[in-house]
Design an enzyme around this catalytic site. Structure first.
Site, short mmCIF file in Angstrom:
data_model
loop_
_atom_site.label_atom_id
_atom_site.label_comp_id
_atom_site.label_asym_id
_atom_site.label_seq_id
_atom_site.Cartn_x
_atom_site.Cartn_y
_atom_site.Cartn_z
N PRO A 43 0.74 -1.54 0.00
CA PRO A 43 -0.02 0.03 0.24
C PRO A 43 0.86 1.30 -0.11
O PRO A 43 0.46 2.13 -0.59
CB PRO A 43 -0.79 -0.02 1.40
CG PRO A 43 -0.89 -1.51 1.64
CD PRO A 43 0.21 -1.96 1.15
N ASP A 249 61.96 -5.33 8.22
CA ASP A 249 62.72 -4.63 9.33
C ASP A 249 62.57 -4.90 10.47
O ASP A 249 61.53 -5.64 10.85
CB ASP A 249 62.53 -3.18 8.67
CG ASP A 249 62.94 -2.87 7.39
OD1 ASP A 249 63.69 -3.59 6.90
OD2 ASP A 249 62.53 -1.62 7.00
N LYS A 271 68.02 -2.73 10.57
CA LYS A 271 67.74 -1.45 10.46
C LYS A 271 67.67 -0.73 11.61
O LYS A 271 66.71 0.26 11.70
CB LYS A 271 66.60 -1.11 9.63
CG LYS A 271 66.65 -1.31 8.05
CD LYS A 271 66.41 0.34 7.44
CE LYS A 271 67.12 -0.12 6.10
NZ LYS A 271 66.50 0.63 4.99
N MET A 384 62.37 9.17 14.13
CA MET A 384 63.71 8.90 14.46
C MET A 384 64.36 9.88 15.33
O MET A 384 65.51 10.26 15.16
CB MET A 384 64.46 8.60 13.21
CG MET A 384 64.04 7.61 12.28
SD MET A 384 64.81 7.36 10.83
CE MET A 384 63.89 8.28 9.84
N GLY A 413 53.55 3.41 19.22
CA GLY A 413 52.16 3.59 18.98
C GLY A 413 51.60 2.71 18.19
O GLY A 413 52.00 1.90 17.51
N1 SAH Z 1 58.33 3.92 6.84
C1 SAH Z 1 58.08 4.12 8.46
C2 SAH Z 1 59.11 5.18 9.11
C3 SAH Z 1 60.49 4.54 9.02
S1 SAH Z 1 61.61 5.55 10.04
C4 SAH Z 1 56.52 4.96 8.45
O1 SAH Z 1 55.96 5.54 7.41
O2 SAH Z 1 56.04 5.17 9.61
C5 SAH Z 1 61.47 4.68 11.72
C6 SAH Z 1 60.71 5.77 12.54
O3 SAH Z 1 59.36 5.69 12.56
C7 SAH Z 1 60.86 5.20 14.03
O4 SAH Z 1 62.14 5.92 14.56
C8 SAH Z 1 60.06 6.11 14.56
O5 SAH Z 1 60.05 7.45 14.81
C9 SAH Z 1 58.69 5.96 13.56
N2 SAH Z 1 57.74 4.89 13.88
C10 SAH Z 1 57.46 3.67 13.26
N3 SAH Z 1 56.77 3.00 13.85
C11 SAH Z 1 56.19 3.81 14.96
C12 SAH Z 1 55.49 3.51 16.18
N4 SAH Z 1 54.65 2.20 16.05
N5 SAH Z 1 55.41 4.20 17.32
C13 SAH Z 1 56.27 5.21 17.44
N6 SAH Z 1 57.22 5.66 16.29
C14 SAH Z 1 57.19 4.86 15.09
#
Ligand code: SAH
Length: 467
Positions: A43, A249, A271, A384, A413
């Site tokens: 309806p 890595d 690394k 880093m 994190g």
């Molecule tokens: N290609 C990666 C970065 C590589 S350089 C990306 O895109 O995230 C590595 C750096 O990434 C670390 O020294 C730190 O500063 C950061 N990093 C990666 N994973 C992380 C996490 N789980 N918590 C905090 N910092 C993180």
């Protein structure tokens, strides 16, 4: 087996839907998608069905159901919320041997509707035989991750070459073997990653040299995200499942490594800060060598391969050696970590731009454009940066940021070991050092850090303050 699974061709055939609400609209949409001519008896119609009517997609009978509506229909779906009406529809259809489905009432159904994964022309239908539709839906969600969107495209693409292949191989067995080899080899990955021209060239080449196995492997440069396996992409997951060897890595978390195909060989590329197990040069050449052995090589990197990941250099070497590769983006630490720490990287009131930098120390200094960083209304994310933290904070203050600018350092994190320390440019170095932060850590500087207090939502098992 309680039901016979079949796929019904309803193109141009009349299908009846009884009911005018949301469920009826959903079923109508599905029937229309499969090319059925839908008649709706009800309806009243809801907005969506009203729209279909206006567009001329359906025929509407604005009346109560009557068995006369069953004339010439190939199937019926009853979706009213009156059980007596549904029952009447079911009985009338059964008398005429017309397949009938009553939504959520298996006892009144002569057929049931599966949960569908639509990768047309590939269709996967899952049924729990009416016992647990939710379970069927959950299973479908799992298959979603394994059967990428592009499967449909692959089927259509393969169909384009069917005649070609038929002409090339007269024996059905040879044809089958050819397709088995092609569909399990680089051709499929090429189609999936949108490299249609290469896929076509590869297929034509394989047709010419049917006996040569063309033993060339390929490399998947995959971003594994910041550590939490939930944050992998569907594509990453799928490639992790089909790799012969994985080169990974330190940043790739054990939980993620666990999800790589069991039989894949594992090679650790290191690394750690200043402690590379394999220098970048050798990683690049290792990838080339493995691929030349015909292997499907998974190069698994933390975060996103193109953000501080040297992914560009690795594929440059591959490209020089004509090795097929694809790049799969991952969630970079900045966005993963910021989300899990409740720190939005931009905010209408506090930051209109966000900048990612590396805080890697070289001879105790960091080579950055400090005045470009020390700007108001900007969030700075430092990768880093743990070792350089005192230098970083000092330079930002020297170049004009107030010493009171909020700053955060986040360890591991997105994982259950996440720890967040909040301070200011002035206090953060000391706070981080007394908290004994363990890499990987990410530093976030800017007014947005203040929001952490309100927006932190993630509760890792391991919390700095034992809260
Ligand atoms: N290609 C990666 C970065 C590589 S350089 C990306 O895109 O995230 C590595 C750096 O990434 C670390 O020294 C730190 O500063 C950061 N990093 C990666 N994973 C992380 C996490 N789980 N918590 C905090 N910092 C993180």
């Amino acid at each position: 087996m309680d039901f016979l699974p079949i796929f019904l061709n309803i193109k141009g055939r009349s299908c009846l839907v009884v009911g005018g609400g949301e469920v009826a609209a959903r079923k109508t949409a599905l029937l229309l998608k499969a090319g059925g001519q839908v008649r709706v008896v009800s309806p009243i119609l809801n907005d969506e069905l009203g729209n279909h009517l206006q567009l001329g997609n359906i025929i509407h009978y604005a009346e109560a159901f009557d068995s006369k509506h069953l004339n010439n229909v190939v199937l019926v779906i009853a979706a009213t919320n009156e059980r007596s009406v549904n029952q009447y529809v079911s009985e009338s259809a059964n008398q005429l041997s017309i397949p009938v489905n009553v939504v959520d009432d298996p006892a009144l159904c002569s057929f049931i509707m599966p949960s569908i994964l639509d990768r047309s022309p590939i269709l996967v239908a899952i049924s729990s035989g009416g016992t647990s539709p939710v379970l069927a839906r959950l299973l479908r969600a799992r298959l979603e991750t394994l059967i990428p969107e592009a499967y449909g495209h692959l089927a259509t693409y393969a169909a384009k070459f069917r005649e070609h292949v038929k002409r090339r191989f007269s024996s059905p067995k040879k044809r089958r073997l050819f397709w088995e080899r092609i569909l399990q080899g680089p051709f499929t990955e090429m189609v999936f990653s949108g490299k249609n021209r290469s896929a076509q060239a590869y297929l034509l080449r394989s047709l010419e040299h049917e006996t040569d196995e063309l033993p060339c492997g390929e490399v998947y440069l995959v971003g594994a995200g910041p550590g939490n396996p939930d944050l992998l992409t569907f594509r990453a997951m799928r490639l992790m499942q089909q790799a012969d060897v994985v080169v990974y890595d330190r940043l790739v978390s054990p939980a993620i490594l666990d999800m790589v195909r069991r039989d894949a060989a594992r090679i650790y590329a290191g690394k750690e800060r200043d402690k590379h197990v394999l220098p970048q040069e050798s990683i690049n050449h290792l990838l080339v060598r493995l691929a030349k052995e015909g292997k499907r090589v998974l190069r698994l990197k933390g975060g996103d391969p193109f953000i501080f990941g040297r992914g560009g250099e690795e594929i440059e070497t591959l490209s020089q050696h004509h090795i097929p590769f694809q790049v799969v983006p991952g969630i970079t630490a900045a966005s993963g970590v910021a989300s899990y720490a409740g720190i939005p990287l931009t905010h209408r009131d506090y930051a209109q731009s966000c900048i990612f930098v590396t805080g890697h120390l070289k001879n105790n200094t960091i080579n950055l454009d400090w005045s470009a960083l020390a700007r108001p209304q900007q969030t700075i994310v430092i990768y880093m940066g743990l070792h350089g933290l005192p230098v970083l904070c000092e330079q930002l203050i020297t170049h004009g940021l107030p010493a009171s600018t909020p700053a955060a350092i986040v360890q591991q994190g997105t994982t259950h070991r996440q720890r967040v320390v909040i301070g200011s440019l002035e206090t953060l170095p000391a706070l981080a050092s007394s908290a004994n932060m363990i890499p990987p850590t990410l530093i976030i500087v800017g007014e947005v850090v203040k929001l952490h207090q309100k927006l932190a939502w993630f509760e890792p098992v391991y919390d700095l303050n034992g809260k």
